[in-house]
Every structure is written in C-alpha cells, then in structure tokens.
Design a protein around this motif. Structure first.
Motif, PDB file in Angstrom:
ATOM      1  N   ALA A   8       0.945  -1.373  -0.059  1.00  0.00           N
ATOM      2  CA  ALA A   8       0.032   0.040  -0.032  1.00  0.00           C
ATOM      3  C   ALA A   8       0.861   1.229   0.066  1.00  0.00           C
ATOM      4  O   ALA A   8       1.910   1.219   0.599  1.00  0.00           O
ATOM      5  CB  ALA A   8      -0.904   0.062   1.154  1.00  0.00           C
ATOM      6  N   LEU A   9       0.532   2.215  -0.829  1.00  0.00           N
ATOM      7  CA  LEU A   9       1.111   3.429  -0.675  1.00  0.00           C
ATOM      8  C   LEU A   9       0.163   4.845  -0.869  1.00  0.00           C
ATOM      9  O   LEU A   9      -1.062   4.511  -1.402  1.00  0.00           O
ATOM     10  CB  LEU A   9       2.088   3.524  -1.787  1.00  0.00           C
ATOM     11  CG  LEU A   9       1.912   3.335  -3.396  1.00  0.00           C
ATOM     12  CD1 LEU A   9       1.528   4.760  -4.058  1.00  0.00           C
ATOM     13  CD2 LEU A   9       3.207   2.630  -4.041  1.00  0.00           C
ATOM     14  N   ASP A  10       0.441   5.897  -0.607  1.00  0.00           N
ATOM     15  CA  ASP A  10      -0.476   7.017  -0.685  1.00  0.00           C
ATOM     16  C   ASP A  10       0.518   8.191  -1.618  1.00  0.00           C
ATOM     17  O   ASP A  10       1.619   8.293  -1.376  1.00  0.00           O
ATOM     18  CB  ASP A  10      -0.594   7.565   0.522  1.00  0.00           C
ATOM     19  CG  ASP A  10      -1.230   9.222   0.518  1.00  0.00           C
ATOM     20  OD1 ASP A  10      -2.113   9.216  -0.082  1.00  0.00           O
ATOM     21  OD2 ASP A  10      -0.887   9.577   1.224  1.00  0.00           O
ATOM     22  N   HIS A  11      -0.164   8.302  -2.727  1.00  0.00           N
ATOM     23  CA  HIS A  11       0.333   9.037  -3.763  1.00  0.00           C
ATOM     24  C   HIS A  11      -0.440  10.390  -4.125  1.00  0.00           C
ATOM     25  O   HIS A  11      -1.589   9.975  -4.438  1.00  0.00           O
ATOM     26  CB  HIS A  11       0.706   8.012  -5.090  1.00  0.00           C
ATOM     27  CG  HIS A  11       1.575   8.880  -6.236  1.00  0.00           C
ATOM     28  ND1 HIS A  11       2.117   8.134  -7.066  1.00  0.00           N
ATOM     29  CD2 HIS A  11       1.846  10.193  -6.246  1.00  0.00           C
ATOM     30  CE1 HIS A  11       2.613   8.926  -7.970  1.00  0.00           C
ATOM     31  NE2 HIS A  11       2.603  10.514  -7.488  1.00  0.00           N
ATOM     32  N   VAL A  12       0.157  11.457  -3.994  1.00  0.00           N
ATOM     33  CA  VAL A  12      -0.697  12.616  -4.355  1.00  0.00           C
ATOM     34  C   VAL A  12      -0.096  13.300  -5.710  1.00  0.00           C
ATOM     35  O   VAL A  12       1.052  13.398  -5.866  1.00  0.00           O
ATOM     36  CB  VAL A  12      -0.254  13.935  -3.340  1.00  0.00           C
ATOM     37  CG1 VAL A  12      -0.992  15.006  -3.709  1.00  0.00           C
ATOM     38  CG2 VAL A  12      -0.990  13.174  -1.905  1.00  0.00           C
ATOM     39  N   VAL A  13      -0.894  13.511  -6.566  1.00  0.00           N
ATOM     40  CA  VAL A  13      -0.507  14.095  -7.773  1.00  0.00           C
ATOM     41  C   VAL A  13      -0.924  15.458  -7.866  1.00  0.00           C
ATOM     42  O   VAL A  13      -2.033  15.944  -7.688  1.00  0.00           O
ATOM     43  CB  VAL A  13      -0.977  13.400  -8.963  1.00  0.00           C
ATOM     44  CG1 VAL A  13      -0.886  14.046 -10.350  1.00  0.00           C
ATOM     45  CG2 VAL A  13      -0.854  11.856  -9.100  1.00  0.00           C
ATOM     46  N   THR A  14      -0.064  16.393  -7.978  1.00  0.00           N
ATOM     47  CA  THR A  14      -0.327  17.707  -8.069  1.00  0.00           C
ATOM     48  C   THR A  14      -0.219  18.260  -9.568  1.00  0.00           C
ATOM     49  O   THR A  14       0.840  18.143 -10.151  1.00  0.00           O
ATOM     50  CB  THR A  14       0.491  18.526  -7.155  1.00  0.00           C
ATOM     51  OG1 THR A  14       0.582  18.134  -6.079  1.00  0.00           O
ATOM     52  CG2 THR A  14      -0.039  20.172  -7.220  1.00  0.00           C
ATOM     53  N   LEU A  15      -1.170  19.084 -10.315  1.00  0.00           N
ATOM     54  CA  LEU A  15      -1.110  19.776 -11.341  1.00  0.00           C
ATOM     55  C   LEU A  15      -1.053  21.103 -11.524  1.00  0.00           C
ATOM     56  O   LEU A  15      -1.967  21.710 -10.982  1.00  0.00           O
ATOM     57  CB  LEU A  15      -2.312  19.137 -12.280  1.00  0.00           C
ATOM     58  CG  LEU A  15      -2.297  17.619 -12.612  1.00  0.00           C
ATOM     59  CD1 LEU A  15      -3.550  17.276 -13.362  1.00  0.00           C
ATOM     60  CD2 LEU A  15      -1.182  16.876 -13.419  1.00  0.00           C
ATOM     61  N   GLY A  16       0.283  21.555 -12.001  1.00  0.00           N
ATOM     62  CA  GLY A  16       0.081  23.194 -11.886  1.00  0.00           C
ATOM     63  C   GLY A  16      -0.128  23.655 -13.265  1.00  0.00           C
ATOM     64  O   GLY A  16       0.075  23.445 -14.221  1.00  0.00           O
ATOM     65  N   PHE A  17      -1.048  24.524 -13.295  1.00  0.00           N
ATOM     66  CA  PHE A  17      -1.622  25.225 -14.359  1.00  0.00           C
ATOM     67  C   PHE A  17      -2.085  26.689 -14.077  1.00  0.00           C
ATOM     68  O   PHE A  17      -2.572  27.224 -12.807  1.00  0.00           O
ATOM     69  CB  PHE A  17      -2.710  24.724 -15.042  1.00  0.00           C
ATOM     70  CG  PHE A  17      -3.887  24.309 -14.135  1.00  0.00           C
ATOM     71  CD1 PHE A  17      -5.042  25.364 -13.975  1.00  0.00           C
ATOM     72  CD2 PHE A  17      -3.915  23.271 -13.253  1.00  0.00           C
ATOM     73  CE1 PHE A  17      -6.180  25.221 -13.428  1.00  0.00           C
ATOM     74  CE2 PHE A  17      -4.981  23.234 -12.440  1.00  0.00           C
ATOM     75  CZ  PHE A  17      -6.032  24.030 -12.643  1.00  0.00           C
ATOM     76  N   PRO A  18      -1.962  27.761 -14.875  1.00  0.00           N
ATOM     77  CA  PRO A  18      -2.487  29.012 -14.770  1.00  0.00           C
ATOM     78  C   PRO A  18      -3.986  29.039 -14.867  1.00  0.00           C
ATOM     79  O   PRO A  18      -4.479  28.790 -15.837  1.00  0.00           O
ATOM     80  CB  PRO A  18      -1.962  29.929 -15.771  1.00  0.00           C
ATOM     81  CG  PRO A  18      -1.566  28.932 -16.888  1.00  0.00           C
ATOM     82  CD  PRO A  18      -1.168  27.501 -16.329  1.00  0.00           C
ATOM     83  N   PRO A  19      -4.714  29.383 -13.684  1.00  0.00           N
ATOM     84  CA  PRO A  19      -6.257  29.171 -13.583  1.00  0.00           C
ATOM     85  C   PRO A  19      -6.816  30.439 -14.627  1.00  0.00           C
ATOM     86  O   PRO A  19      -7.959  30.028 -14.687  1.00  0.00           O
ATOM     87  CB  PRO A  19      -6.516  29.413 -12.132  1.00  0.00           C
ATOM     88  CG  PRO A  19      -5.168  30.139 -11.577  1.00  0.00           C
ATOM     89  CD  PRO A  19      -4.014  29.678 -12.397  1.00  0.00           C
TER      90      PRO A  19
END
Length: 85
Positions: A8-19
């Motif tokens: 088991a693992l916990d993985h966070v994906v962050t997507l940066g973009f100009p809103p």
C-alpha cells in the motif's frame, strides 16, 4: 509518495496550471481524467475523489469500500467522526 505497507502507498498528484488560462484549465482537467483512468486500469483505488470525479474509476473491491467495510473494520463502534464518512 508515502509507502504505507508492503502492498500500500499514498500518492498525491499535483498539476500546476495558470487558472486564468481556459486552455490550461481544460488540459489539466483532461490530464486528471486520464490519470484516474490509468490508475484504475493498473488496479490502484482512488480514495480521495474531487468535485469533478465524485465516482472516479476504482478497482479491487470498490463496492466493499463504498459500503463502509474499511470504516467498520477501523471503527467498529462508530466513535470516530460519526456521520462524517
């Protein structure tokens, strides 16, 4: 990424973009859609969905998790944040 156990693992994906850029916003949403689909295909279960993916594709017993099997196992007496989940 946090390794929680051997399976088991916990993985966070962050997507940066100009809103303020509508094209970038659309592309980020499409990327997130593809990530949800790819993770499900590989057998990874999404445990924190977002407003745009309230029923994100899941794998490996999603019905049991949604029915609260995990919650009942961890909190059989219902004392942790009752009614929150």
């Amino acid at each position: 990424m946090n390794v929680l156990a051997s399976d088991a693992l916990d993985h966070v994906v962050t997507l940066g973009f100009p809103p303020e850029n509508p094209t970038a916003v659309r592309d980020a949403h499409r990327t997130l859609d593809r990530l949800h689909e790819a993770f499900a295909r590989e057998g990874f279960t999404v445990y924190r969905t977002d407003i745009d993916h309230p029923t994100a594709p899941t794998a490996k017993e999603p019905e049991a998790l949604l029915r609260g099997r995990l919650e009942r196992a961890l909190d059989p007496h219902g004392v942790l944040a009752p009614g929150r989940h």
